[in-house]
Motif scaffolding. Structure first.
Motif, PDB file in Angstrom:
ATOM      1  N   SER A 108       8.764  18.092  -2.123  1.00 11.04           N
ATOM      2  CA  SER A 108       7.718  16.988  -2.396  1.00 11.04           C
ATOM      3  C   SER A 108       8.063  15.494  -1.638  1.00 11.04           C
ATOM      4  O   SER A 108       9.244  15.491  -1.231  1.00 11.04           O
ATOM      5  N   LEU A 109       7.050  14.885  -1.207  1.00  6.67           N
ATOM      6  CA  LEU A 109       7.356  13.796  -0.580  1.00  6.67           C
ATOM      7  C   LEU A 109       6.788  12.610  -1.432  1.00  6.67           C
ATOM      8  O   LEU A 109       5.807  12.473  -2.016  1.00  6.67           O
ATOM      9  N   LEU A 110       7.889  11.943  -1.781  1.00  7.69           N
ATOM     10  CA  LEU A 110       7.478  10.796  -2.604  1.00  7.69           C
ATOM     11  C   LEU A 110       7.507   9.659  -1.980  1.00  7.69           C
ATOM     12  O   LEU A 110       8.001   9.229  -1.107  1.00  7.69           O
ATOM     13  N   THR A 111       6.592   8.823  -2.531  1.00  8.88           N
ATOM     14  CA  THR A 111       6.242   7.448  -1.632  1.00  8.88           C
ATOM     15  C   THR A 111       5.967   6.250  -2.564  1.00  8.88           C
ATOM     16  O   THR A 111       5.972   6.353  -3.639  1.00  8.88           O
ATOM     17  N   TYR A 112       6.709   5.116  -1.874  1.00  8.69           N
ATOM     18  CA  TYR A 112       6.705   3.848  -2.632  1.00  8.69           C
ATOM     19  C   TYR A 112       6.374   2.734  -2.074  1.00  8.69           C
ATOM     20  O   TYR A 112       6.071   2.807  -0.665  1.00  8.69           O
ATOM     21  N   SER A 113       5.775   1.944  -2.693  1.00  9.85           N
ATOM     22  CA  SER A 113       5.337   0.389  -2.211  1.00  9.85           C
ATOM     23  C   SER A 113       6.390  -0.204  -1.512  1.00  9.85           C
ATOM     24  O   SER A 113       7.610  -0.309  -1.557  1.00  9.85           O
ATOM     25  N   SER A 114       5.939  -1.110  -0.378  1.00  4.72           N
ATOM     26  CA  SER A 114       6.660  -1.816   0.512  1.00  4.72           C
ATOM     27  C   SER A 114       7.248  -2.871  -0.444  1.00  4.72           C
ATOM     28  O   SER A 114       8.616  -3.135  -0.025  1.00  4.72           O
ATOM     29  N   GLU A 115       6.844  -3.317  -1.713  1.00  2.76           N
ATOM     30  CA  GLU A 115       7.631  -4.299  -2.408  1.00  2.76           C
ATOM     31  C   GLU A 115       8.880  -3.353  -3.110  1.00  2.76           C
ATOM     32  O   GLU A 115       9.823  -4.166  -3.123  1.00  2.76           O
ATOM     33  N   ALA A 151      14.147  16.617  -1.822  1.00  3.26           N
ATOM     34  CA  ALA A 151      12.866  15.797  -1.721  1.00  3.26           C
ATOM     35  C   ALA A 151      13.019  15.050  -0.497  1.00  3.26           C
ATOM     36  O   ALA A 151      14.191  14.808   0.248  1.00  3.26           O
ATOM     37  N   PHE A 152      11.590  14.583  -0.144  1.00  2.00           N
ATOM     38  CA  PHE A 152      11.593  13.643   1.121  1.00  2.00           C
ATOM     39  C   PHE A 152      11.022  12.150   0.543  1.00  2.00           C
ATOM     40  O   PHE A 152      10.343  12.579  -0.570  1.00  2.00           O
ATOM     41  N   ALA A 153      11.247  11.127   1.164  1.00  2.00           N
ATOM     42  CA  ALA A 153      10.615   9.808   0.583  1.00  2.00           C
ATOM     43  C   ALA A 153      10.215   9.044   1.752  1.00  2.00           C
ATOM     44  O   ALA A 153      10.746   9.214   2.866  1.00  2.00           O
ATOM     45  N   THR A 154       9.044   8.444   1.681  1.00  2.00           N
ATOM     46  CA  THR A 154       8.710   7.333   2.677  1.00  2.00           C
ATOM     47  C   THR A 154       8.047   6.346   1.878  1.00  2.00           C
ATOM     48  O   THR A 154       7.828   6.161   0.707  1.00  2.00           O
ATOM     49  N   ALA A 155       7.337   5.357   2.640  1.00  2.00           N
ATOM     50  CA  ALA A 155       6.517   4.392   2.075  1.00  2.00           C
ATOM     51  C   ALA A 155       5.068   4.786   1.744  1.00  2.00           C
ATOM     52  O   ALA A 155       4.635   5.823   2.606  1.00  2.00           O
ATOM     53  N   ASP A 156       4.490   4.212   0.798  1.00  2.00           N
ATOM     54  CA  ASP A 156       2.913   4.389   0.457  1.00  2.00           C
ATOM     55  C   ASP A 156       2.155   4.506   1.636  1.00  2.00           C
ATOM     56  O   ASP A 156       1.510   5.475   2.027  1.00  2.00           O
ATOM     57  N   LEU A 157       2.362   3.570   2.651  1.00  2.00           N
ATOM     58  CA  LEU A 157       1.509   3.373   3.946  1.00  2.00           C
ATOM     59  C   LEU A 157       1.776   4.862   4.791  1.00  2.00           C
ATOM     60  O   LEU A 157       0.775   5.060   5.382  1.00  2.00           O
ATOM     61  N   ALA A 168       5.983  -3.331   8.263  1.00  3.92           N
ATOM     62  CA  ALA A 168       5.697  -2.667   7.152  1.00  3.92           C
ATOM     63  C   ALA A 168       5.854  -3.324   5.790  1.00  3.92           C
ATOM     64  O   ALA A 168       5.818  -2.773   4.723  1.00  3.92           O
ATOM     65  N   GLY A 169       6.269  -4.392   6.047  1.00  7.88           N
ATOM     66  CA  GLY A 169       6.479  -5.439   4.783  1.00  7.88           C
ATOM     67  C   GLY A 169       7.897  -5.052   3.869  1.00  7.88           C
ATOM     68  O   GLY A 169       7.933  -5.590   2.933  1.00  7.88           O
ATOM     69  N   THR A 170       8.798  -4.296   4.599  1.00  7.59           N
ATOM     70  CA  THR A 170      10.023  -3.998   4.003  1.00  7.59           C
ATOM     71  C   THR A 170      11.049  -3.743   5.143  1.00  7.59           C
ATOM     72  O   THR A 170      10.399  -3.308   6.197  1.00  7.59           O
ATOM     73  N   PRO A 171      12.388  -4.435   4.762  1.00 10.43           N
ATOM     74  CA  PRO A 171      13.224  -4.272   6.299  1.00 10.43           C
ATOM     75  C   PRO A 171      13.628  -2.932   6.296  1.00 10.43           C
ATOM     76  O   PRO A 171      14.391  -2.502   7.194  1.00 10.43           O
ATOM     77  N   SER A 172      13.532  -1.928   5.251  1.00 15.69           N
ATOM     78  CA  SER A 172      13.751  -0.664   5.707  1.00 15.69           C
ATOM     79  C   SER A 172      12.772   0.361   5.104  1.00 15.69           C
ATOM     80  O   SER A 172      12.427  -0.145   3.788  1.00 15.69           O
ATOM     81  N   VAL A 173      12.667   1.530   5.441  1.00 13.06           N
ATOM     82  CA  VAL A 173      11.760   2.586   5.090  1.00 13.06           C
ATOM     83  C   VAL A 173      12.688   3.682   4.745  1.00 13.06           C
ATOM     84  O   VAL A 173      12.765   4.344   3.861  1.00 13.06           O
ATOM     85  N   ALA A 174      13.282   4.197   5.995  1.00 13.86           N
ATOM     86  CA  ALA A 174      14.126   5.411   5.588  1.00 13.86           C
ATOM     87  C   ALA A 174      15.313   5.257   4.633  1.00 13.86           C
ATOM     88  O   ALA A 174      15.198   6.122   3.754  1.00 13.86           O
ATOM     89  N   GLU A 175      16.084   4.240   5.065  1.00 18.40           N
ATOM     90  CA  GLU A 175      17.363   4.243   3.881  1.00 18.40           C
ATOM     91  C   GLU A 175      16.742   3.812   2.651  1.00 18.40           C
ATOM     92  O   GLU A 175      17.340   4.360   1.568  1.00 18.40           O
TER      93      GLU A 175
END
Ligand code: SAH
Length: 585
Positions: A269-276, A236-242, A294-301
């Motif tokens: 699938s691309l799973l997305t998560y909030s910055s918090e 799967a892939f993952a990223t931020a909600d934004l 982005a409100g988070t120090p990391s998106v990819a990792e």
């Protein structure tokens, strides 16, 4: 056992001759052929029918379940010109038997499968169980395994594996073939190697707005070229909600799904998560710039690790590729590590056709099976050759359940079996009390005694009911009696498990007394002994006449509620829709 079945005098003579040549394993069945086949079926490794192939097919068809476990079936025509391999028999066993029979009877063997297409081999099943993509010549490697050639298995991440043929192992010297289970690319070109690529990787992607599909695709490709990860291992892939609507990311994910899924059509699938959420994940390379944007120090990792943990259901995860920076895009990958596997499998009440196909499939995944000796006896013929058995006489079951967990903790593929449902008054609870997230647990439900008994009695469970074990091994009698009283007062139908033994002789009588205080003297009590087994007995009597002395430990007793009746000799508890509706009104 090899069953030999014949109907004519010539057939019987040939069967006797064949039995003599096949040795002690062979048995010439007597009596009418249909019942004989059904009676012996579960014990058969193979069978030869001196019967037209059409008649043979009609006889065995209703009994066939799974090509991996069915006995090999060979039919020999009346004139004994042909020995025809019809079906079944793992690893081409029916073919081999047809050849052997033809040899003895001096007739022609007829086989219709090519050696490399004899259906499912141990290797095919392994691929299936690992849900892996295959790279290499699967039929050739499968053929080598069937031929008994030495095959080396390389399993660096420690996937729990089923029992494998004796010529396949992790310490084989001078292998003809090598099977590698890994999500990484090989460092050099390999001869006669089959790679099984399990889907262990979750790729996290972060990007600036408007990133191009090409930039994302190229950066993901660097996981392969620079970090040695096989893109076919991406689950799967993952990223931020934004970034959930970011076209460049969505397109790249779709492309990769198309190119790397096993059938070319799967969407990843691309799973997305909030910055918090992402901000709460500890990562090796946090970035102040990313945090401001982005409100988070990391998106990819962070998204790779978080999504991997979510998909892992408790399995350990690790970052295998830290942040790679592309043009306006960052990519990282996390791995879901395999764990030892404990399948808790209910075998049903006894009859093979009341055991679920999923139970059979789990048994074939096992490298070790734990359970009571008498339950092992029921399913031994389904196990892969080489499966370790850890049987227990009655009594020591709790210790064995704990042992099953320990074996899984050591990374093995373990199956814990129980009759009925393995979670109902059985070994699942002592096992899982000791288990933690370091093992994967899979439950396969079975038809519990209350259900097999109820189906035989009629419809006694049509309304609310309770299952109560009368065994005071783990529960003091005062507690059991309190529960019976509560069930009596609330007018529940009650199924008694473990109802009566030498040490447990008065409890059932007392239980019935308590229940009788709260329901009419005519309340039906049904009992089933050895449901679905050879000496099954079913009986029913009014509560005041039911004799506990007729009951033993192999019986389940079902006591009706005040509403239960007997209709046409069957026990029925009304489902009560009507009075529930009245209550509501
Ligand atoms: N796990 C099992 C129950 C184990 S407790 C299940 O789900 O069925 C053992 C008790 O189950 C026995 O004492 C008996 O009351 C009941 N039982 C199990 N198999 C049975 C069968 N084939 N027929 C009738 N009762 C059975």
């Amino acid at each position: 056992m090899i069953g030999l079945f014949a109907v004519t005098a010539a057939g019987r003579r040939a069967a006797a001759e064949l039995a003599g040549r096949l040795g002690p394993e062979a048995l010439v069945a007597d009596g009418p052929i249909g019942p004989a086949v059904r009676r012996l079926w579960d014990h058969l490794d193979a069978a030869v029918f001196f019967l037209a192939s059409g008649a043979t097919i009609r006889l065995v068809a209703p009994l066939l379940r799974d090509e991996r476990t069915d006995p090999g079936i060979v039919s020999v025509d009346e004139a004994q010109r042909f020995a025809i391999a019809l079906t079944g028999g793992h690893d081409g066993a029916a073919n081999a038997l047809a050849e052997q029979v033809a040899d003895v009877l001096d007739c022609a063997p007829v086989t219709t499968t090519a050696p490399e297409t004899t259906g499912t081999t141990a290797l095919d099943e392994l691929v299936d169980q690992l849900d892996a993509t295959v790279d290499g010549d699967l039929p050739a490697c499968g053929g080598a395994i069937l031929d008994g050639a030495p095959v080396l298995l390389v399993n660096p991440h420690g996937f729990p594996l089923p029992a494998l043929p004796p010529n396949v192992g992790t310490e084989v010297v001078g292998p003809l073939w090598t099977v590698v289970i890994d999500d990484r690319r090989p460092t050099e070109q390999e001869e006669r190697t089959l790679r099984l690529i399990p889907r262990t990787l979750v790729v996290g992607v972060g990007s600036a707005r408007g990133v191009s599909r090409t930039a994302v695709t190229e950066t993901i490709a660097r996981l392969d070229s620079e970090r040695g990860l096989d893109p076919r291992a991406i689950r799967a892939f993952a990223t931020a909600d934004l970034k959930a609507e970011e076209a460049g990311i969505l397109d790249a994910v779709q492309d990769l799904g198309f190119w790397h899924s096993s059938d070319g059509g799967d969407e990843l699938s691309l799973l997305t998560y909030s910055s918090e959420v992402l901000a709460g994940v500890a990562v090796p390379n946090p970035s102040e710039v990313v945090r401001r944007e982005a409100g988070t120090p990391s998106v990819a990792e962070a998204s790779a690790l978080h999504a991997a943990a979510e998909l892992a259901y408790g399995a350990p995860v690790e970052l295998v590729a830290d942040k790679i920076k592309g043009e306006n895009v960052t990519v990282a990958a996390a791995r879901i590590r395999p764990r030892g596997r404990l399948a808790i499998v209910g075998l049903g009440p006894g009859a093979p056709d009341l055991r679920t196909p999923r139970a059979d499939a789990e048994l074939r995944r096992a490298s070790v099976v734990v359970g009571l000796d008498r339950h092992l006896d029921q399913i031994r013929h389904l196990l892969r050759p080489g499966t370790e058995e850890r049987g227990t006489p009655l009594g020591a079951d709790d210790a064995r359940a704990v042992e099953a967990v320990e074996l899984a903790e050591r990374g093995r593929a373990v199956v814990l079996i129980g009759s009925g449902d393995a979670g109902v008054f059985a070994m699942a609870s002592p096992a899982l009390e000791k288990a933690d997230v370091d093992i994967e647990v899979v439950g396969v439900p079975g038809v519990t005694a209350a259900l097999s008994a109820s189906a035989l009695l009629g419809a006694p469970l049509g309304h609310d009911h309770a299952l109560i074990s009368l065994s005071d091994l783990h529960t003091p009698w005062e507690v059991i009696e309190r529960r019976i009283r509560a069930a009596a007062e609330s007018d529940l139908v009650v199924c008694f498990y473990n109802p009566r033994s030498r040490n447990l002789h008065w409890q059932l009588g007392r239980a019935l007394e308590v229940l009788a205080e709260h329901r009419p003297a005519t309340t039906p009590v049904g009992a089933v002994r050895q449901a679905s087994r050879a000496d099954q007995t079913v009986w029913c009597a009014p509560i005041t006449e039911f004799d506990p002395a007729d009951v033993d430990m192999l019986t389940t007793v079902v006591v009706g509620s005040s509403q239960s009746t007997v209709v046409g000799r069957r026990m029925v508890t009304p489902s009560g829709h009507r009075w529930m509706a009245d209550d509501a009104g």
